[in-house]
Scaffold this motif. Structure first.
Motif, PDB file in Angstrom:
ATOM      1  N   LEU A  85     -60.792  93.741  51.165  1.00 23.47           N
ATOM      2  CA  LEU A  85     -59.767  94.308  50.351  1.00 23.47           C
ATOM      3  C   LEU A  85     -59.052  93.392  49.767  1.00 23.47           C
ATOM      4  O   LEU A  85     -58.208  93.605  49.261  1.00 23.47           O
ATOM      5  CB  LEU A  85     -59.235  95.078  52.005  1.00 23.47           C
ATOM      6  N   ASP A  86     -59.493  92.593  50.136  1.00 23.67           N
ATOM      7  CA  ASP A  86     -58.350  91.399  49.713  1.00 23.67           C
ATOM      8  C   ASP A  86     -58.613  90.903  48.182  1.00 23.67           C
ATOM      9  O   ASP A  86     -59.933  90.496  48.380  1.00 23.67           O
ATOM     10  CB  ASP A  86     -59.053  89.609  50.621  1.00 23.67           C
ATOM     11  N   LEU A  87     -58.550  90.753  47.728  1.00 28.41           N
ATOM     12  CA  LEU A  87     -58.733  90.435  45.808  1.00 28.41           C
ATOM     13  C   LEU A  87     -58.678  88.726  45.756  1.00 28.41           C
ATOM     14  O   LEU A  87     -59.525  88.525  44.475  1.00 28.41           O
ATOM     15  CB  LEU A  87     -58.025  91.216  44.661  1.00 28.41           C
ATOM     16  N   LYS A  92     -55.919  75.272  49.242  1.00 29.18           N
ATOM     17  CA  LYS A  92     -54.659  74.829  49.734  1.00 29.18           C
ATOM     18  C   LYS A  92     -55.393  73.089  49.812  1.00 29.18           C
ATOM     19  O   LYS A  92     -56.643  73.088  50.341  1.00 29.18           O
ATOM     20  CB  LYS A  92     -54.604  74.885  51.084  1.00 29.18           C
ATOM     21  N   VAL A  93     -54.037  72.029  49.367  1.00 28.96           N
ATOM     22  CA  VAL A  93     -54.553  70.557  50.003  1.00 28.96           C
ATOM     23  C   VAL A  93     -53.872  70.004  49.879  1.00 28.96           C
ATOM     24  O   VAL A  93     -52.143  70.392  49.714  1.00 28.96           O
ATOM     25  CB  VAL A  93     -55.040  70.675  47.799  1.00 28.96           C
ATOM     26  N   ALA A  94     -53.950  68.940  51.028  1.00 31.26           N
ATOM     27  CA  ALA A  94     -52.803  68.523  52.030  1.00 31.26           C
ATOM     28  C   ALA A  94     -52.366  67.306  50.683  1.00 31.26           C
ATOM     29  O   ALA A  94     -54.151  66.539  50.674  1.00 31.26           O
ATOM     30  CB  ALA A  94     -52.813  68.163  53.198  1.00 31.26           C
ATOM     31  N   VAL A  95     -52.182  66.309  51.040  1.00 35.94           N
ATOM     32  CA  VAL A  95     -51.417  65.057  50.448  1.00 35.94           C
ATOM     33  C   VAL A  95     -50.977  64.151  51.618  1.00 35.94           C
ATOM     34  O   VAL A  95     -49.873  64.541  52.256  1.00 35.94           O
ATOM     35  CB  VAL A  95     -51.052  65.165  48.966  1.00 35.94           C
ATOM     36  N   SER A  96     -51.380  62.485  51.671  1.00 35.26           N
ATOM     37  CA  SER A  96     -50.706  61.388  51.992  1.00 35.26           C
ATOM     38  C   SER A  96     -49.303  61.742  51.789  1.00 35.26           C
ATOM     39  O   SER A  96     -48.674  61.549  50.556  1.00 35.26           O
ATOM     40  CB  SER A  96     -51.182  60.672  51.255  1.00 35.26           C
ATOM     41  N   GLY A  97     -48.717  61.624  52.770  1.00 33.37           N
ATOM     42  CA  GLY A  97     -46.872  61.655  52.416  1.00 33.37           C
ATOM     43  C   GLY A  97     -46.427  62.667  53.408  1.00 33.37           C
ATOM     44  O   GLY A  97     -45.450  63.597  53.681  1.00 33.37           O
ATOM     45  N   GLY A  98     -47.828  63.784  53.659  1.00 33.30           N
ATOM     46  CA  GLY A  98     -47.390  65.620  54.056  1.00 33.30           C
ATOM     47  C   GLY A  98     -47.224  66.466  53.016  1.00 33.30           C
ATOM     48  O   GLY A  98     -47.121  68.076  53.248  1.00 33.30           O
ATOM     49  N   ALA A  99     -47.224  65.931  52.086  1.00 29.93           N
ATOM     50  CA  ALA A  99     -47.066  67.461  50.706  1.00 29.93           C
ATOM     51  C   ALA A  99     -48.127  68.476  50.887  1.00 29.93           C
ATOM     52  O   ALA A  99     -49.845  67.915  51.261  1.00 29.93           O
ATOM     53  CB  ALA A  99     -47.065  67.041  49.551  1.00 29.93           C
ATOM     54  N   LEU A 100     -47.547  69.794  51.128  1.00 35.01           N
ATOM     55  CA  LEU A 100     -49.032  70.432  50.741  1.00 35.01           C
ATOM     56  C   LEU A 100     -49.540  71.691  48.804  1.00 35.01           C
ATOM     57  O   LEU A 100     -48.317  72.922  49.253  1.00 35.01           O
ATOM     58  CB  LEU A 100     -49.072  71.587  52.006  1.00 35.01           C
ATOM     59  N   PHE A 101     -50.055  71.794  48.655  1.00 33.75           N
ATOM     60  CA  PHE A 101     -49.818  72.332  47.423  1.00 33.75           C
ATOM     61  C   PHE A 101     -50.893  73.632  48.367  1.00 33.75           C
ATOM     62  O   PHE A 101     -51.993  73.190  48.492  1.00 33.75           O
ATOM     63  CB  PHE A 101     -50.274  71.534  46.127  1.00 33.75           C
ATOM     64  N   SER A 102     -50.667  75.105  47.266  1.00 32.91           N
ATOM     65  CA  SER A 102     -51.734  76.244  47.731  1.00 32.91           C
ATOM     66  C   SER A 102     -51.230  77.288  46.262  1.00 32.91           C
ATOM     67  O   SER A 102     -50.366  76.792  45.760  1.00 32.91           O
ATOM     68  CB  SER A 102     -50.927  76.777  49.135  1.00 32.91           C
ATOM     69  N   LYS A 103     -52.762  77.477  46.341  1.00 27.93           N
ATOM     70  CA  LYS A 103     -52.556  77.388  44.939  1.00 27.93           C
ATOM     71  C   LYS A 103     -53.606  79.493  45.021  1.00 27.93           C
ATOM     72  O   LYS A 103     -55.180  79.329  45.954  1.00 27.93           O
ATOM     73  CB  LYS A 103     -53.427  77.478  43.792  1.00 27.93           C
ATOM     74  N   THR A 104     -53.269  80.218  44.241  1.00 31.78           N
ATOM     75  CA  THR A 104     -54.405  81.749  44.326  1.00 31.78           C
ATOM     76  C   THR A 104     -55.679  81.479  43.125  1.00 31.78           C
ATOM     77  O   THR A 104     -54.981  81.595  42.197  1.00 31.78           O
ATOM     78  CB  THR A 104     -53.699  82.821  44.357  1.00 31.78           C
ATOM     79  N   PHE A 105     -56.673  82.671  43.472  1.00 30.87           N
ATOM     80  CA  PHE A 105     -57.727  82.327  42.444  1.00 30.87           C
ATOM     81  C   PHE A 105     -58.059  84.244  43.051  1.00 30.87           C
ATOM     82  O   PHE A 105     -58.375  84.770  43.949  1.00 30.87           O
ATOM     83  CB  PHE A 105     -59.058  81.493  43.072  1.00 30.87           C
ATOM     84  N   GLY A 106     -58.777  84.274  41.354  1.00 29.74           N
ATOM     85  CA  GLY A 106     -59.102  85.661  41.353  1.00 29.74           C
ATOM     86  C   GLY A 106     -60.661  85.369  41.692  1.00 29.74           C
ATOM     87  O   GLY A 106     -61.298  85.063  41.532  1.00 29.74           O
ATOM     88  N   ARG A 107     -60.014  87.443  41.794  1.00 34.77           N
ATOM     89  CA  ARG A 107     -61.919  87.478  41.620  1.00 34.77           C
ATOM     90  C   ARG A 107     -63.004  86.900  40.706  1.00 34.77           C
ATOM     91  O   ARG A 107     -63.915  86.376  40.973  1.00 34.77           O
ATOM     92  CB  ARG A 107     -62.626  88.651  42.415  1.00 34.77           C
ATOM     93  N   GLY A 108     -62.623  86.328  39.667  1.00 34.61           N
ATOM     94  CA  GLY A 108     -63.477  85.906  38.187  1.00 34.61           C
ATOM     95  C   GLY A 108     -63.635  84.245  39.056  1.00 34.61           C
ATOM     96  O   GLY A 108     -64.761  83.635  37.775  1.00 34.61           O
ATOM     97  N   VAL A 109     -63.314  84.324  39.685  1.00 30.83           N
ATOM     98  CA  VAL A 109     -63.825  82.466  40.223  1.00 30.83           C
ATOM     99  C   VAL A 109     -64.368  82.237  41.586  1.00 30.83           C
ATOM    100  O   VAL A 109     -64.210  82.976  42.197  1.00 30.83           O
ATOM    101  CB  VAL A 109     -62.250  82.169  40.123  1.00 30.83           C
TER     102      VAL A 109
END
Length: 126
Positions: A85-87, A92-109
């Protein structure tokens, strides 16, 4: 980019050569764009040297913020695959120093390919 993915803000594959030309001014000598994904306004770019997150800001989108993350500074990353049901999938990427980046990808990826690309670069420098 499919209309549904664009409306939901999910990333889709972009031609690496086009991104190479469009962002040549931020790349160092010998740096090559290997994979690129576009959200409605933002981009996720994998080069042979780093991960670049490009965030378009403002009404016109002319103001850009570049997050340049050397692969050697990535301490942890994860991907979540799409479900029945999830489309979408998520990286998620964690970087030294504590930063966290999160990105969403569509079904085409193919999120497994994204994970493989990221693992190749992160583990190569470990």
């Amino acid at each position: 980019m499919s209309l549904m993915n664009a409306l939901m803000g999910n990333a889709n594959v972009v031609d690496a050569a086009t991104v190479q030309n469009d962002f040549a001014h931020v790349l160092i000598a010998g740096e090559q764009v290997e994979h690129a994904y576009k959200l409605v306004r933002d981009m996720i770019v994998f080069t042979n040297e780093r991960l670049i997150l490009i965030d378009k800001q403002g009404m016109s989108g002319k103001k850009l913020e570049f997050h340049s993350i050397p692969y050697s500074k990535i301490t942890h990353f994860s991907v979540e695959t799409a479900g029945t049901l999830d489309l979408d999938s998520e990286m998620k990427v964690a970087v030294s120093g504590g930063a966290l980046f999160s990105k969403t990808f569509g079904r085409g990826v193919d999120i497994n390919e994204v994970q493989r690309v990221l693992a190749t670069y992160v583990l190569k420098v470990s």
